[in-house]
Design an enzyme around this catalytic site. Sequence first.
Site, PDB file in Angstrom:
ATOM      1  N   LYS A   1      -0.259   9.258   0.944  1.00 44.32           N
ATOM      2  CA  LYS A   1       0.674   8.385   0.233  1.00 44.32           C
ATOM      3  C   LYS A   1       2.067   8.702   0.765  1.00 44.32           C
ATOM      4  O   LYS A   1       2.246   9.684   1.504  1.00 44.32           O
ATOM      5  CB  LYS A   1       0.610   8.627  -1.276  1.00 44.32           C
ATOM      6  N   ARG A   2       3.089   7.878   0.418  1.00 44.94           N
ATOM      7  CA  ARG A   2       4.444   8.221   0.811  1.00 44.94           C
ATOM      8  C   ARG A   2       4.783   9.640   0.337  1.00 44.94           C
ATOM      9  O   ARG A   2       4.263  10.100  -0.687  1.00 44.94           O
ATOM     10  CB  ARG A   2       5.443   7.221   0.186  1.00 44.94           C
TER      11      ARG A   2
ATOM     12  N   LYS B   1       5.586  12.661  -6.317  1.00 51.09           N
ATOM     13  CA  LYS B   1       4.156  12.639  -6.008  1.00 51.09           C
ATOM     14  C   LYS B   1       3.610  14.057  -5.781  1.00 51.09           C
ATOM     15  O   LYS B   1       2.415  14.276  -5.726  1.00 51.09           O
ATOM     16  CB  LYS B   1       3.900  11.760  -4.788  1.00 51.09           C
TER      17      LYS B   1
ATOM     18  N   THR C   1      -2.342   2.910  -6.236  1.00 54.12           N
ATOM     19  CA  THR C   1      -3.441   2.025  -5.854  1.00 54.12           C
ATOM     20  C   THR C   1      -4.376   2.763  -4.890  1.00 54.12           C
ATOM     21  O   THR C   1      -5.568   2.445  -4.819  1.00 54.12           O
ATOM     22  CB  THR C   1      -2.926   0.724  -5.195  1.00 54.12           C
TER      23      THR C   1
ATOM     24  N   HIS D   1       7.829  -2.264 -10.920  1.00 54.99           N
ATOM     25  CA  HIS D   1       6.981  -1.265 -10.269  1.00 54.99           C
ATOM     26  C   HIS D   1       7.534   0.152 -10.352  1.00 54.99           C
ATOM     27  O   HIS D   1       7.079   1.021  -9.599  1.00 54.99           O
ATOM     28  CB  HIS D   1       6.785  -1.593  -8.783  1.00 54.99           C
TER      29      HIS D   1
ATOM     30  N   LYS E   1      -8.714   3.069  -4.318  1.00 57.75           N
ATOM     31  CA  LYS E   1      -9.468   2.987  -3.056  1.00 57.75           C
ATOM     32  C   LYS E   1     -10.382   4.204  -2.908  1.00 57.75           C
ATOM     33  O   LYS E   1     -11.536   4.089  -2.476  1.00 57.75           O
ATOM     34  CB  LYS E   1      -8.499   2.893  -1.869  1.00 57.75           C
TER      35      LYS E   1
HETATM   36  C1  26Q Z   1      14.985  -1.448  -2.811  1.00 57.16           C
HETATM   37  C2  26Q Z   1      16.290  -1.682  -2.468  1.00 57.16           C
HETATM   38  C3  26Q Z   1      16.776  -1.353  -1.206  1.00 57.16           C
HETATM   39  C4  26Q Z   1      15.888  -0.818  -0.269  1.00 57.16           C
HETATM   40  C5  26Q Z   1      14.567  -0.588  -0.615  1.00 57.16           C
HETATM   41  C6  26Q Z   1      14.125  -0.894  -1.896  1.00 57.16           C
HETATM   42  C7  26Q Z   1      12.717  -0.643  -2.245  1.00 57.16           C
HETATM   43  C8  26Q Z   1      11.691  -0.890  -1.343  1.00 57.16           C
HETATM   44  C9  26Q Z   1      10.386  -0.623  -1.664  1.00 57.16           C
HETATM   45  C10 26Q Z   1      12.386  -0.143  -3.501  1.00 57.16           C
HETATM   46  C11 26Q Z   1      11.058   0.109  -3.826  1.00 57.16           C
HETATM   47  C12 26Q Z   1      10.042  -0.128  -2.912  1.00 57.16           C
HETATM   48  C13 26Q Z   1       8.620   0.125  -3.193  1.00 57.16           C
HETATM   49  C14 26Q Z   1       8.141   0.559  -4.333  1.00 57.16           C
HETATM   50  C15 26Q Z   1       6.715   0.817  -4.524  1.00 57.16           C
HETATM   51  O1  26Q Z   1       5.939   0.783  -3.589  1.00 57.16           O
HETATM   52  N1  26Q Z   1       6.287   1.071  -5.773  1.00 57.16           N
HETATM   53  C16 26Q Z   1       4.866   1.309  -6.035  1.00 57.16           C
HETATM   54  O2  26Q Z   1       4.270   0.084  -6.392  1.00 57.16           O
HETATM   55  C17 26Q Z   1       2.864   0.214  -6.488  1.00 57.16           C
HETATM   56  C18 26Q Z   1       2.288  -1.163  -6.761  1.00 57.16           C
HETATM   57  O3  26Q Z   1       2.560  -1.561  -8.067  1.00 57.16           O
HETATM   58  C19 26Q Z   1       2.497   1.217  -7.568  1.00 57.16           C
HETATM   59  O4  26Q Z   1       1.101   1.394  -7.547  1.00 57.16           O
HETATM   60  C20 26Q Z   1       3.199   2.550  -7.341  1.00 57.16           C
HETATM   61  O5  26Q Z   1       2.971   3.400  -8.430  1.00 57.16           O
HETATM   62  C21 26Q Z   1       4.691   2.324  -7.158  1.00 57.16           C
HETATM   63  O6  26Q Z   1       5.325   3.543  -6.813  1.00 57.16           O
END
Ligand code: 26Q
Length: 827
Positions: free
Chosen positions: A552-553, A558, A660, A360, A664
């Site tokens: 979004k975050r 972004k 995503t 991702h 929406k």
């Molecule tokens: C990893 C290690 C330690 C702590 C946290 C994490 C961690 C947690 C959440 C790393 C990444 C995330 C989330 C990533 C994320 O939301 N990515 C998004 O995924 C979506 C679904 O595929 C995409 O549409 C987005 O583009 C992408 O940014």
Amino acid sequence: MAQTNLQLTTEEVKRSFFRNLANVQGKFPALASTFDYYMALSYTVRDMLMARWVGTASEYTEKHSRTVAYLSAEFLMGPHLALNLLNLGVTDVVRKAMLELGLNLDELLLEEPEPGLGNGGLGRLAACFLDSMAAMEIPSIGYGIRYEFGIFEQVIIDGWQVEKTDKWLLKGNPWEIVRPEWAVDIKFGGYTERLEKENGEFSVRWVPGWQVKGIPYDTPILGYKNNTANTLRLWQSVAPESFNFGRFNEGDYYGAVEEKVASENLTKVLYPNDGPLQGKQLRLQQQYFFVSCSLQDMLRIMKVQRVGLEHFHEKFAVQLNDTHPAIAIAELMRLLLDEHEVPWDIAWHVTQNTFGYTNHTLLPEALECWPVDLFQNLLPRLMEIIYEINDRFLERVRPQCLYDTEQVARLSLIGEWGGRQVRMANLACVGSHAINGVAALHTELLKSDVLADFYRFWPEKFSNKTNGVTPRRWLALCNPRLSRLISDAIGDERWIGDLSQLKRLEDKADDSNFLEIWHDAKRLNKHDFALKLYERTMVGVDPDSIFDVQVKRIHEYKRQHLNILYIIALYQRLKSDPHFDYHPRTFIFAGKAAPGYHLAKLIIKLINSVAHVVNRDPATKDFLKVVFLPNFNVSNGQLIYPAADLSEQISTAGKEASGTGNMKFAMNGALTIGTLDGANIEIREEVGEENFFLFGNTAEQVQRLKDSGYTPRDYYQNDIILREAVDLIRSGFFSHGDVGLFRDLTDNLLFSDPFMVFADFNAYYACQVEVDLAYRDRMRWNRMSLLNTARSGKFSADRTIAEYCRDIWKVEPVSIHMPPLDTFKLR
Ligand code: 26Q
């Protein structure tokens, strides 16, 4: 399979409601709160779905159905009650029953605390996938962590983000069932020893330093108007024995309780970062914990069904949602080798054929790595297995790399850069038979860049699976007004289960009467949302202004700061030119920043500071409003998407894997202003380039700019509009004269600008002029809006899931027939 009909009468609903109010909440009506009513109604709905849930489990067991296990550290489900009503097809009868009791269903729905067990896109995708798998009758189980505290609640104080703990379980959760009988033990620390077996071979015993117990909590996941009820199984950690009696008897009461506290800390809280900031020990513990619990659970199911372990990959297709659960590859090997004496080659064959890995991210710094020392101490046996996997892999690979040591070093599961590290993405690639990106561009960039070495080796493992979102929650549920209009226009509701049906709306694209009705639906949604905005922010906005939305975050890539720079430029233009002809706009922002992400938090402060100034300026306040809606989550998303005119998807090209939210918005009839990034590219292809506002450098141009030495200062010097906007921030105009407040942000842009905000500013500004022109041609805009909805069918998660089923999982639907419960045979 059509659903077994729930021919409920309002009388039956009311009877069940009162029975649950008394029997479960233990309240008589006069003493009950609105929350008690919500609980009573939830148990009423739970009673309606239990037979489906039991029937589904029974049928899968009997048929030995091939099952998808979706492993994810996050499931951002959002509220259950309203969705369950929709899926059961009982919303109307329940609304009526409540009304007859003098209760408003919508008010009860607001009582449900949102299960926010995720950060953003990745966690929400997992939730959409569960919804689609149930709708499509795919046998599946979601495995994750039952965090006691989910994503923090965001409040805004003096323009700054402040985090509050999310206590979603405090008043009880009617949607879960705990299954203590299926608890499992999880080892940590300690050491390993080699034992010689009778046949001269060696086996390995892991002597743990400490252990915890994992207890599963199950939540039903209903299909849309069918009989399927799949399961989301979340694990909670507890101490192995509730009390350390040895210590207790010695009088060490606190020592005895300490162990229990430590064990229960493991699943206490979700990490609120959506990128790994540093390798934290507790995070690795969480990952291993839920992965081992889940795999042991699958082995238990294999045993119940009396299937040999060499057939594991035939029974389960396990999907890894990013690398967070990638340690499953080493753990399945351990369980097969050490606990079930399966030989290495068979165990490896089973493992490789079991797992699929979804990536991702394209940010190289976001790829997960764990320091070898930390890994070794916490999971000594898994470290050994990873070394063994690596040795065998590198041996195979070396001759094919023609002994190119750099290439071999890049493929290794162990990185040597800045301390030895376990590279989870490499483990995931080696241990899976399928690797996928989440949008076409993202997958291409994986193949050419992030995972290029693996692609050279195993091109056949790679495929693209463009993300999707569930049309149940993100259209039918959140936008009833538009949904009714769509169903009336095309004559039926089939689009809810087959979103490609929306195409039939195109017949109305030149029907000016219909376009007016289309406009009215959006206008009313904006009106409703404006009331909520006022309640929560005390900012009044005009529903006839353009609702221009970025939710979004908060992240540099972004580029919320690109948006805010444009707003400042617009403000200056409105101030300096009173005759400037411009349709009034309301800029709406929402999103959380990781608590440790300084620049993201500063961006929130800047948005609020700009809002504070421009919303009060009599010269502009009728043309320009800026609002930051606190605490963006699923529930707030459900209010926002239906009310948006313009969707801001303005990430630096090549950085957003998919997005995503963009889908929406389009489904709900918003037009997109966006870069050629992630799924934006495919949205534009589908809706037509004339119905999409495109701007900015392409991923290739961004790369070339970087390579040739990007100097943001040049853009600042050559673009007077940009310069004046940046200088207004630097002057202290938005910070009561404090010229230092935003310096970290403006310096970052002027001297580094890693996400090329300045390089895209001019194009963005020009594109916003196009947006303004288009909106002022009312028919043209409404037509574009309608075509966005009509052509958004591709972005249903049902399409995405169908592709995973066909290309990766090889699973088929299983229809649930629901025999009456009293015909089940007892064992
Ligand atoms: C990893 C290690 C330690 C702590 C946290 C994490 C961690 C947690 C959440 C790393 C990444 C995330 C989330 C990533 C994320 O939301 N990515 C998004 O995924 C979506 C679904 O595929 C995409 O549409 C987005 O583009 C992408 O940014």
